[in-house]
Design a protein around this motif. Structure first.
Motif, PDB file in Angstrom:
ATOM      1  N   GLU A   1       0.837  -1.205   0.000  1.00 48.41           N
ATOM      2  CA  GLU A   1       0.000   0.000   0.000  1.00 48.41           C
ATOM      3  C   GLU A   1       0.870   1.252   0.000  1.00 48.41           C
ATOM      4  OE1 GLU A   1      -2.377   0.503   3.492  1.00 48.41           O
ATOM      5  OE2 GLU A   1      -3.582   2.076   2.599  1.00 48.41           O
ATOM      6  N   GLU A   2       1.900   1.267   0.827  1.00 50.36           N
ATOM      7  CA  GLU A   2       2.798   2.422   0.881  1.00 50.36           C
ATOM      8  C   GLU A   2       3.528   2.606  -0.455  1.00 50.36           C
ATOM      9  OE1 GLU A   2       3.639   1.965   5.678  1.00 50.36           O
ATOM     10  OE2 GLU A   2       5.277   1.666   4.278  1.00 50.36           O
ATOM     11  N   THR A   3       3.962   1.493  -1.051  1.00 51.22           N
ATOM     12  CA  THR A   3       4.650   1.567  -2.343  1.00 51.22           C
ATOM     13  C   THR A   3       3.695   2.093  -3.409  1.00 51.22           C
ATOM     14  OG1 THR A   3       6.091  -0.263  -1.734  1.00 51.22           O
ATOM     15  CG2 THR A   3       5.874   0.217  -4.093  1.00 51.22           C
ATOM     16  N   ALA A   4       2.483   1.587  -3.426  1.00 50.10           N
ATOM     17  CA  ALA A   4       1.497   2.043  -4.414  1.00 50.10           C
ATOM     18  C   ALA A   4       1.184   3.525  -4.205  1.00 50.10           C
ATOM     19  CB  ALA A   4       0.228   1.200  -4.315  1.00 50.10           C
ATOM     20  N   ALA A   5       1.092   3.954  -2.966  1.00 48.07           N
ATOM     21  CA  ALA A   5       0.840   5.376  -2.689  1.00 48.07           C
ATOM     22  C   ALA A   5       2.022   6.225  -3.169  1.00 48.07           C
ATOM     23  CB  ALA A   5       0.601   5.582  -1.200  1.00 48.07           C
ATOM     24  N   ARG A   6       3.224   5.737  -2.967  1.00 53.50           N
ATOM     25  CA  ARG A   6       4.412   6.465  -3.425  1.00 53.50           C
ATOM     26  C   ARG A   6       4.407   6.551  -4.953  1.00 53.50           C
ATOM     27  NH1 ARG A   6       7.745   3.975  -0.496  1.00 53.50           N
ATOM     28  NH2 ARG A   6       8.335   2.338  -1.950  1.00 53.50           N
ATOM     29  N   TRP A   7       4.069   5.432  -5.629  1.00 53.34           N
ATOM     30  CA  TRP A   7       3.990   5.445  -7.094  1.00 53.34           C
ATOM     31  C   TRP A   7       2.934   6.434  -7.569  1.00 53.34           C
ATOM     32  CZ3 TRP A   7       3.913  -0.525  -8.165  1.00 53.34           C
ATOM     33  CH2 TRP A   7       5.195  -1.041  -7.976  1.00 53.34           C
ATOM     34  N   ALA A   8       1.803   6.447  -6.885  1.00 55.06           N
ATOM     35  CA  ALA A   8       0.731   7.374  -7.266  1.00 55.06           C
ATOM     36  C   ALA A   8       1.220   8.813  -7.114  1.00 55.06           C
ATOM     37  CB  ALA A   8      -0.508   7.128  -6.415  1.00 55.06           C
ATOM     38  N   GLY A   9       1.951   9.098  -6.048  1.00 57.01           N
ATOM     39  CA  GLY A   9       2.494  10.447  -5.857  1.00 57.01           C
ATOM     40  C   GLY A   9       3.485  10.807  -6.949  1.00 57.01           C
ATOM     41  N   GLN A  10       4.349   9.869  -7.305  1.00 58.61           N
ATOM     42  CA  GLN A  10       5.322  10.125  -8.364  1.00 58.61           C
ATOM     43  C   GLN A  10       4.623  10.332  -9.704  1.00 58.61           C
ATOM     44  OE1 GLN A  10       7.804   6.664  -8.049  1.00 58.61           O
ATOM     45  NE2 GLN A  10       9.063   7.516  -6.398  1.00 58.61           N
ATOM     46  N   ALA A  11       3.605   9.517  -9.960  1.00 61.21           N
ATOM     47  CA  ALA A  11       2.859   9.663 -11.218  1.00 61.21           C
ATOM     48  C   ALA A  11       2.148  11.012 -11.258  1.00 61.21           C
ATOM     49  CB  ALA A  11       1.850   8.518 -11.379  1.00 61.21           C
ATOM     50  N   SER A  12       1.614  11.460 -10.121  1.00 57.73           N
ATOM     51  CA  SER A  12       0.949  12.763 -10.067  1.00 57.73           C
ATOM     52  C   SER A  12       1.945  13.881 -10.331  1.00 57.73           C
ATOM     53  CB  SER A  12       0.292  12.979  -8.704  1.00 57.73           C
ATOM     54  OG  SER A  12      -0.773  12.107  -8.533  1.00 57.73           O
ATOM     55  N   ALA A  13       3.125  13.779  -9.738  1.00 56.57           N
ATOM     56  CA  ALA A  13       4.149  14.806  -9.945  1.00 56.57           C
ATOM     57  C   ALA A  13       4.590  14.828 -11.408  1.00 56.57           C
ATOM     58  CB  ALA A  13       5.340  14.555  -9.019  1.00 56.57           C
ATOM     59  N   GLU A  14       4.790  13.650 -11.987  1.00 56.08           N
ATOM     60  CA  GLU A  14       5.200  13.583 -13.394  1.00 56.08           C
ATOM     61  C   GLU A  14       4.108  14.135 -14.292  1.00 56.08           C
ATOM     62  OE1 GLU A  14       8.163  12.784 -14.338  1.00 56.08           O
ATOM     63  OE2 GLU A  14       7.819  12.874 -16.486  1.00 56.08           O
ATOM     64  N   ARG A  15       2.870  13.820 -13.979  1.00 54.95           N
ATOM     65  CA  ARG A  15       1.740  14.337 -14.755  1.00 54.95           C
ATOM     66  C   ARG A  15       1.712  15.847 -14.682  1.00 54.95           C
ATOM     67  NH1 ARG A  15      -3.383  16.104 -13.937  1.00 54.95           N
ATOM     68  NH2 ARG A  15      -4.903  15.659 -15.566  1.00 54.95           N
ATOM     69  N   ALA A  16       1.938  16.406 -13.504  1.00 55.64           N
ATOM     70  CA  ALA A  16       1.949  17.866 -13.351  1.00 55.64           C
ATOM     71  C   ALA A  16       3.065  18.479 -14.197  1.00 55.64           C
ATOM     72  CB  ALA A  16       2.115  18.236 -11.878  1.00 55.64           C
ATOM     73  N   ARG A  17       4.233  17.830 -14.221  1.00 54.07           N
ATOM     74  CA  ARG A  17       5.336  18.346 -15.043  1.00 54.07           C
ATOM     75  C   ARG A  17       4.955  18.317 -16.516  1.00 54.07           C
ATOM     76  NH1 ARG A  17       8.356  15.678 -11.075  1.00 54.07           N
ATOM     77  NH2 ARG A  17       8.601  13.795 -12.293  1.00 54.07           N
ATOM     78  N   TRP A  18       4.325  17.252 -16.971  1.00 54.41           N
ATOM     79  CA  TRP A  18       3.957  17.162 -18.385  1.00 54.41           C
ATOM     80  C   TRP A  18       2.845  18.138 -18.745  1.00 54.41           C
ATOM     81  CZ3 TRP A  18       6.893  15.524 -22.013  1.00 54.41           C
ATOM     82  CH2 TRP A  18       7.874  14.588 -21.730  1.00 54.41           C
ATOM     83  N   VAL A  19       1.931  18.365 -17.792  1.00 50.07           N
ATOM     84  CA  VAL A  19       0.881  19.363 -18.037  1.00 50.07           C
ATOM     85  C   VAL A  19       1.521  20.738 -18.212  1.00 50.07           C
ATOM     86  CG1 VAL A  19      -1.021  20.588 -16.912  1.00 50.07           C
ATOM     87  CG2 VAL A  19      -1.014  18.116 -16.959  1.00 50.07           C
ATOM     88  N   THR A  20       2.492  21.045 -17.362  1.00 47.68           N
ATOM     89  CA  THR A  20       3.193  22.326 -17.462  1.00 47.68           C
ATOM     90  C   THR A  20       3.917  22.424 -18.797  1.00 47.68           C
ATOM     91  OG1 THR A  20       3.470  22.415 -15.063  1.00 47.68           O
ATOM     92  CG2 THR A  20       4.935  23.784 -16.375  1.00 47.68           C
ATOM     93  N   ARG A  21       4.623  21.370 -19.180  1.00 53.27           N
ATOM     94  CA  ARG A  21       5.349  21.388 -20.460  1.00 53.27           C
ATOM     95  C   ARG A  21       4.387  21.534 -21.639  1.00 53.27           C
ATOM     96  NH1 ARG A  21       9.677  16.515 -19.464  1.00 53.27           N
ATOM     97  NH2 ARG A  21      10.981  17.616 -17.962  1.00 53.27           N
ATOM     98  N   ALA A  22       3.278  20.835 -21.584  1.00 56.18           N
ATOM     99  CA  ALA A  22       2.297  20.929 -22.664  1.00 56.18           C
ATOM    100  C   ALA A  22       1.748  22.348 -22.748  1.00 56.18           C
ATOM    101  CB  ALA A  22       1.168  19.922 -22.456  1.00 56.18           C
ATOM    102  N   GLY A  23       1.486  22.962 -21.600  1.00 57.75           N
ATOM    103  CA  GLY A  23       1.006  24.347 -21.591  1.00 57.75           C
ATOM    104  C   GLY A  23       2.043  25.290 -22.152  1.00 57.75           C
ATOM    105  N   GLN A  24       3.296  25.099 -21.787  1.00 62.49           N
ATOM    106  CA  GLN A  24       4.367  25.951 -22.301  1.00 62.49           C
ATOM    107  C   GLN A  24       4.508  25.776 -23.813  1.00 62.49           C
ATOM    108  OE1 GLN A  24       7.601  24.567 -19.896  1.00 62.49           O
ATOM    109  NE2 GLN A  24       7.211  26.034 -18.242  1.00 62.49           N
ATOM    110  N   ALA A  25       4.427  24.535 -24.275  1.00 63.95           N
ATOM    111  CA  ALA A  25       4.530  24.287 -25.719  1.00 63.95           C
ATOM    112  C   ALA A  25       3.363  24.930 -26.455  1.00 63.95           C
ATOM    113  CB  ALA A  25       4.594  22.789 -25.999  1.00 63.95           C
ATOM    114  N   ALA A  26       2.173  24.834 -25.898  1.00 67.52           N
ATOM    115  CA  ALA A  26       0.997  25.457 -26.522  1.00 67.52           C
ATOM    116  C   ALA A  26       1.161  26.974 -26.551  1.00 67.52           C
ATOM    117  CB  ALA A  26      -0.271  25.061 -25.779  1.00 67.52           C
TER     118      ALA A  26
END
Length: 182
Positions: free
Chosen positions: A137-162
């Motif tokens: 459960e802790e590992t899955a929560a950590r993965w979810a946090g990392q995926a959320s952070a990565e998603r936020a970075r890609w959203v920012t990059r996509a916005g900058q590219a747009a």
């Protein structure tokens, strides 16, 4: 006559009208090259935005999978905890054990002790299973946090590219408007 034709040609080449036409042609050529570079930059930015969106979609899918895994692990942990609570609920022998001992009913007393031992033995695998489940459960929560952070970075990059694509389009449009006025 040949001298006059050559003189006329030389006069034409040095005339202000010919010079203005050559300058205009050079400016148009420069604008066309700038427009081509701007189109290429816009295409590159659009491709980068597409890649960023694809990566964002992958990260989002990974986050959803991690969230589902977290939910499954949480359910397993809850089930293991309920089983342990049910098996370990009685801290000792039943209340009637004192009466059994007082009456010398060793059969019932022995059965109650045996049941308690069986509960402890049965609880051990459940307790052992709960620890890895909690770690999962802790590992899955950590993965979810990392995926959320990565998603936020890609959203920012996509916005900058747009934004870059929009700025390039606007710059090209403004430049073409200025040049068409001239």
């Amino acid at each position: 006559t040949r001298d006059r034709v050559e003189q006329g040609y030389e006069d034409l080449l040095t005339s202000p009208a010919y010079a203005d036409t050559a300058d205009t042609a050079a400016r148009v050529n420069g604008l066309q090259q700038t427009a081509a570079r701007s189109r290429q930059a816009a295409a590159d930015s659009a491709e980068e935005a597409r890649k960023a969106q694809a990566a964002l979609d992958r990260r989002s899918a990974e986050q959803k999978a991690a969230s589902k895994a977290t939910a499954r692990v949480a359910d397993q942990v809850a089930a293991a905890a309920r089983a342990v609570a049910a098996a370990a609920g009685p801290a000792g022998l039943p209340a009637a054990a004192a009466d059994w001992a007082a009456r010398g009913d060793l059969g019932r007393l022995d059965a109650a002790v045996r049941e308690q031992r069986e509960q402890v033995v049965a609880a051990r695998p459940l307790l052992t299973a709960a620890a890895p489940a909690r770690q999962h459960e802790e590992t899955a929560a950590r993965w979810a946090g990392q995926a959320s952070a990565e998603r936020a970075r890609w959203v920012t990059r996509a916005g900058q590219a747009a934004d870059a694509v929009d700025a390039a389009r606007q710059g090209l449009s403004d430049e073409l408007d200025r040049k068409s006025v001239v």
